[in-house]
Design a protein around this motif. Structure first.
Motif, PDB file in Angstrom:
ATOM      1  N   PRO A   1       6.436  -5.330  -9.059  1.00 36.59           N
ATOM      2  CA  PRO A   1       5.276  -5.304  -8.158  1.00 36.59           C
ATOM      3  C   PRO A   1       3.979  -5.714  -8.851  1.00 36.59           C
TER       4      PRO A   1
ATOM      5  N   THR B   1       8.048  -2.074 -13.735  1.00 40.68           N
ATOM      6  CA  THR B   1       7.302  -1.290 -12.740  1.00 40.68           C
ATOM      7  C   THR B   1       6.244  -0.440 -13.438  1.00 40.68           C
TER       8      THR B   1
ATOM      9  N   ASP C   1       2.762  -4.581  -1.729  1.00 40.57           N
ATOM     10  CA  ASP C   1       4.101  -4.144  -2.150  1.00 40.57           C
ATOM     11  C   ASP C   1       5.024  -4.080  -0.935  1.00 40.57           C
TER      12      ASP C   1
ATOM     13  N   CYS D   1       8.337  -6.231  -0.357  1.00 40.39           N
ATOM     14  CA  CYS D   1       9.642  -5.552  -0.353  1.00 40.39           C
ATOM     15  C   CYS D   1      10.369  -5.671   0.974  1.00 40.39           C
TER      16      CYS D   1
END
Ligand code: CDP
Ligand code: CDP
Length: 222
Positions: free
Chosen positions: A11, A142, A176, A180
């Motif tokens: 991310p 991450t 994000d 996703c």
């Protein structure tokens, strides 16, 4: 060294580009920032008067551009793009064009061509899952949302930009979610990727960890 491919996904604000650039330097291979390509298309569309919501037109634009890599950034038609593709407006438009399947097809093709005859460290969202599924080393990097927002906040403050931490955090969360949940090439960890949480680790520590994985793999290849 035989062709060696490193994929780094994760991310926004996880540290991908900072770490990927250093790993590439240490290995003496090319760094490819795929996020900059989506940003460049958004920037060019905006500056050419193209309607950013028209997928066909944006994809044609992407196809027509000559995209090349430069040590200081990305060039389109020999024009070096730097801070102009890092503004909040372009950040948000890049996320819009990145949802378009036809635009992704063009850029994924260009990314695969770059990696066809040379070793690369490539970072993005779908590198390990889609662009370079056969990469030698795959990393999923991450960090907590609080840490990622704080990093971006410090970065923008240092550049003299007026920003609010809470607003930055909300924007990161929205991006994000977009990344996703989109239908095509969503951000997700490849099954064979190594998960690294950078929340409590420095850039140097993360780079060392990735280099260690690369050296092990290079040893296997010889
Ligand atoms: O630097 P940051 O992580 O904020 O963004 P970036 O890596 O420069 O990417 C800009 C946008 O392009 C992201 O919001 C993603 O939606 C998109 N992107 C993508 O969809 N696939 C990639 N391989 C790279 C970026
Ligand atoms: O490319 P991505 O959006 O994943 O993140 P980045 O632009 O490489 O990193 C965002 C900021 O976090 C940069 O200012 C890095 O120096 C910083 N960073 C950090 O403080 N600690 C890490 N372990 C990784 C990155």
């Amino acid at each position: 060294m035989r062709r060696f491919l490193v994929a780094i996904d994760g991310p926004a604000g996880a540290g991908k580009s900072t770490v990927a650039r250093k790993v590439a330097d240490c290995l003496g291979i090319t760094y490819v920032d795929t996020g900059a390509m989506y940003r460049a298309i958004a920037w060019k569309a905006l500056n050419s008067g193209i309607d950013i919501m028209k997928e066909e037109e944006v994809a044609q634009l992407a196809e027509s551009l000559d995209i090349s890599l430069h040590p200081e950034g990305i060039c389109i038609n020999d024009h070096l793009l730097k801070n102009e593709i890092r503004t909040p407006e372009i950040t948000s438009l890049a996320s819009v064009v990145a949802k378009m399947p036809k635009v992704r097809r063009v850029l994924v093709n260009k990314q695969q061509q770059i990696a066809e005859h040379q070793s690369v460290v490539m970072d993005g969202r779908d590198i390990g899952t889609n662009v370079l599924p056969c990469a030698d080393v795959k990393i999923f990097l991450t960090a907590s949302i609080e840490e990622r927002a704080l990093r971006r906040y410090k970065e923008m403050k240092a550049k003299g930009m007026a920003v609010e931490l809470e607003q930055l955090k909300a924007e990161l969360q929205k991006r994000d979610e977009n990344d996703c949940t989109r239908e095509i090439a969503p951000l997700k960890q490849a099954e064979d990727a190594v998960l690294i949480d950078s929340t409590h680790h420095s850039v140097t520590e993360i780079v060392e960890k990735i280099l260690h994985l690369c050296r092990n793999k290079l040893g296997d290849k010889e």
